[in-house]
Design a protein around this motif. Sequence first.
Motif, PDB file in Angstrom:
ATOM      1  N   LEU A  23       0.807  -1.046   0.174  1.00  0.00           N
ATOM      2  CA  LEU A  23       0.209   0.277  -0.015  1.00  0.00           C
ATOM      3  C   LEU A  23       1.214   0.880  -0.435  1.00  0.00           C
ATOM      4  CD1 LEU A  23      -2.562  -0.777   2.548  1.00  0.00           C
ATOM      5  CD2 LEU A  23      -3.290  -0.667   0.289  1.00  0.00           C
ATOM      6  N   ILE A  24       2.039   1.139   0.514  1.00  0.00           N
ATOM      7  CA  ILE A  24       3.262   2.313   1.354  1.00  0.00           C
ATOM      8  C   ILE A  24       3.404   2.571  -0.665  1.00  0.00           C
ATOM      9  CG2 ILE A  24       4.913   3.480   2.003  1.00  0.00           C
ATOM     10  CD1 ILE A  24       3.920   2.143   4.652  1.00  0.00           C
ATOM     11  N   ALA A  25       4.149   1.687  -1.127  1.00  0.00           N
ATOM     12  CA  ALA A  25       4.895   2.066  -2.296  1.00  0.00           C
ATOM     13  C   ALA A  25       3.570   2.275  -3.373  1.00  0.00           C
ATOM     14  CB  ALA A  25       5.292   0.358  -2.773  1.00  0.00           C
ATOM     15  N   THR A  26       2.371   1.523  -3.464  1.00  0.00           N
ATOM     16  CA  THR A  26       0.878   2.587  -4.245  1.00  0.00           C
ATOM     17  C   THR A  26       1.123   3.701  -4.010  1.00  0.00           C
ATOM     18  OG1 THR A  26      -0.051   0.535  -4.040  1.00  0.00           O
ATOM     19  CG2 THR A  26      -0.951   1.622  -5.250  1.00  0.00           C
ATOM     20  N   THR A  27       1.371   4.027  -3.002  1.00  0.00           N
ATOM     21  CA  THR A  27       0.986   5.359  -2.498  1.00  0.00           C
ATOM     22  C   THR A  27       1.525   6.914  -3.142  1.00  0.00           C
ATOM     23  OG1 THR A  27       0.195   4.458  -0.807  1.00  0.00           O
ATOM     24  CG2 THR A  27       0.262   6.894  -0.528  1.00  0.00           C
ATOM     25  N   ALA A  28       2.931   5.494  -2.481  1.00  0.00           N
ATOM     26  CA  ALA A  28       4.563   6.478  -2.791  1.00  0.00           C
ATOM     27  C   ALA A  28       4.505   6.861  -4.460  1.00  0.00           C
ATOM     28  CB  ALA A  28       5.866   5.811  -2.303  1.00  0.00           C
ATOM     29  N   LEU A  29       3.806   6.094  -5.203  1.00  0.00           N
ATOM     30  CA  LEU A  29       4.295   5.841  -6.657  1.00  0.00           C
ATOM     31  C   LEU A  29       3.531   6.940  -6.469  1.00  0.00           C
ATOM     32  CD1 LEU A  29       5.531   4.338  -9.186  1.00  0.00           C
ATOM     33  CD2 LEU A  29       3.332   3.147  -8.877  1.00  0.00           C
ATOM     34  N   ARG A  30       2.351   6.887  -6.583  1.00  0.00           N
ATOM     35  CA  ARG A  30       1.094   7.746  -6.727  1.00  0.00           C
ATOM     36  C   ARG A  30       1.498   9.519  -6.293  1.00  0.00           C
ATOM     37  NH1 ARG A  30      -3.457   4.705  -5.178  1.00  0.00           N
ATOM     38  NH2 ARG A  30      -3.063   2.872  -7.263  1.00  0.00           N
ATOM     39  N   ILE A  31       2.574   9.074  -5.256  1.00  0.00           N
ATOM     40  CA  ILE A  31       2.410  11.169  -4.737  1.00  0.00           C
ATOM     41  C   ILE A  31       4.183  11.629  -5.941  1.00  0.00           C
ATOM     42  CG2 ILE A  31       3.502  11.860  -3.207  1.00  0.00           C
ATOM     43  CD1 ILE A  31       2.008  10.195  -1.155  1.00  0.00           C
ATOM     44  N   ARG A  32       4.888  10.186  -6.248  1.00  0.00           N
ATOM     45  CA  ARG A  32       5.583  10.921  -7.226  1.00  0.00           C
ATOM     46  C   ARG A  32       6.128  10.877  -8.223  1.00  0.00           C
ATOM     47  NH1 ARG A  32      10.714   7.820  -3.866  1.00  0.00           N
ATOM     48  NH2 ARG A  32      12.004   9.208  -5.629  1.00  0.00           N
ATOM     49  N   GLN A  33       4.386  10.383  -9.203  1.00  0.00           N
ATOM     50  CA  GLN A  33       4.524  10.707 -10.201  1.00  0.00           C
ATOM     51  C   GLN A  33       4.254  12.189 -10.930  1.00  0.00           C
ATOM     52  OE1 GLN A  33       0.961   8.874 -10.840  1.00  0.00           O
ATOM     53  NE2 GLN A  33       2.080   6.415 -11.839  1.00  0.00           N
ATOM     54  N   SER A  34       3.729  13.316  -9.467  1.00  0.00           N
ATOM     55  CA  SER A  34       4.383  14.383 -10.463  1.00  0.00           C
ATOM     56  C   SER A  34       5.845  15.420  -9.466  1.00  0.00           C
ATOM     57  CB  SER A  34       3.422  14.806  -9.644  1.00  0.00           C
ATOM     58  OG  SER A  34       3.351  16.599 -10.395  1.00  0.00           O
TER      59      SER A  34
END
Length: 563
Positions: free
Chosen positions: A144-155
């Motif tokens: 979950l954290i990895a998915t969250t991090a990925l979304r946050i760091r997409q921009s």
Amino acid sequence: MLDIRTLLIIDDSAADRKIYRRYLLKDPHQSYQILEADCAEEGLALCQKVPCDVILLDFCLPDMSGLELFDQMQQEIFNTSVPVIMLTGRGDEEIAVQVMKRGALDYLVKQHLTQDVLQLAVRNAIRQSSLQAQLIKTQERQRLIATTALRIRQSLNLEQILNTAVAEVQQLLKCDRVMVYQFAPNTDGKIVASSVEPFCTVAVCDRIEAGDNGTKRQGDRVLITREDFSQSPIPYIYELGLCNCVSLKEQFNTKANLVVPINLSNNGNPTPKLWGLLIAHHNSGERQWQTDDVEMLNEVSVQLAIAIQQAELLAQTQAALAKEKQLNIFKSQIIATVSHEYRTPLTSILAAASTLVKHSQQLDESKQQRFLGIIEQKTRYMSKLVDNMLLVNQLELEKPEFKPIALDLLQFFSDLIEQERETAGDRHELIFKITGNNQDFWGDRGLLQQIFINLMSNAIKYSPDGGTVEFHLVGKESEVIFYIKDQGIGIPIADQENLFQSFSRGSNVDTIPGTGLGLAIAKACVELHGGNISLSSEVGQGTKVTVSLPKISPTGQLSPSST
Ligand code: ATP
Ligand code: MG
């Protein structure tokens, strides 16, 4: 106190169940709530109803074999490993091995069963199954954290990063609201993103569990400061209230908030830079934040910090690039101006100097003086051009320091007007009018002088036929306004818009000399005072340039009389 574990014995022998019960209840290291079933059907029903920490399962039951029951439990009830210890008879170890292969935790041979063996096996099984459950939970959390991090760091856009972060964390923690609070340089700060509508700017906490400034008791009201967080990396649980918004303050006062710091790395410095706070808020019901929640929020905060840092780096690089671009444009303008504006005066200087060198014998005194005068005047002009270009460069690109002092405006402008009168000659009549309250004004002498000289010299220069030039100073409560009005050539409407940009000139200047820098300098100086400059003009009628400057003291406050 020991945790009580729930244990289910599925065995058709009442005598055996009694023995197991007795053995287990004597365990000094673990307490049990023991449930019993004498057949597979009853066992299945019970473990469907009550979550069991461990199950003792007899290999041979009246309605089903232990193996069949195990398979059924695995399919219908437990989606992970089944916390089962198989009880076999002597010679049935093969069945036990099969069950173990399918995921049972252990097996025991009934005939060899002693109190110690049973107690140890059950305790081990409980520990193993809770470790397994913990592992699965950790893996799920990491995912979950990895998915969250990925979304946050997409921009790479800060606003987008913060908005994604609050929305994602709200999903992750299943809470009512998540906010990002950013500290301002002066320990104050504001909410910069909220998963629900933004609401307020300053937060106050009610309770700090520990702190280097001493432990604060529940009910103490303290402002969250940068220091509170930077002194210790431990996340605190705050009761968060809002100080300047009563209804929201009430809404938030008694509710639990989970707050973790957002720390950015600090140019190799071991102490990180506290950028802000990540706050999870839950309104409905009594939510007890778990260690897990704190850890998750902390991990997301680390990812968020990386994203913020990258966005800030990008913004800095973009700003540096923009500055570089501006500098390049400016350099090109300098080259163009030098080649254009310098050529004419240089030609005049050269011609005058050559004439003097070649024909000084034939020229009478007054003619020689005239040529020397031309050289002097043109050189002065070129020198002013260089000064102005350097000044514009400094104002536009380097933003010089603003050094305000308390100024007596009446005296200040009277002196300047007097100087202008001396140089202006008879064709222009300079009028000075003052009204209102001009006290309590703080300004930067040098910058104000630049504003005045540039506007006044324009008014005189662009009134070649003379006329009146009025200077009005109007003091107000919180600002001073002055304007300079002439009866000169005026400015065509189409040119007016760009005149505050460097090197812009009106199309009607004809042979009146100028470089198009004076108004750009004046505007930059006005803006350093936090003021405004504007002009109105009509061709053939004249021009009025108005400047308004706020009355601000050096601390940035409005001056006392204006509050
Ligand atoms: P310098 O750098 O020597 O001041 P400049 O006077 O041409 O050169 P600015 O002071 O920036 O440059 O003014 C820009 C232009 O605005 C002028 O060239 C002129 O066309 C117009 N302008 C400014 N003030 C007046 C005025 N009072 N009346 C008419 N035109 C004006
Ligand atoms: Mg000018």
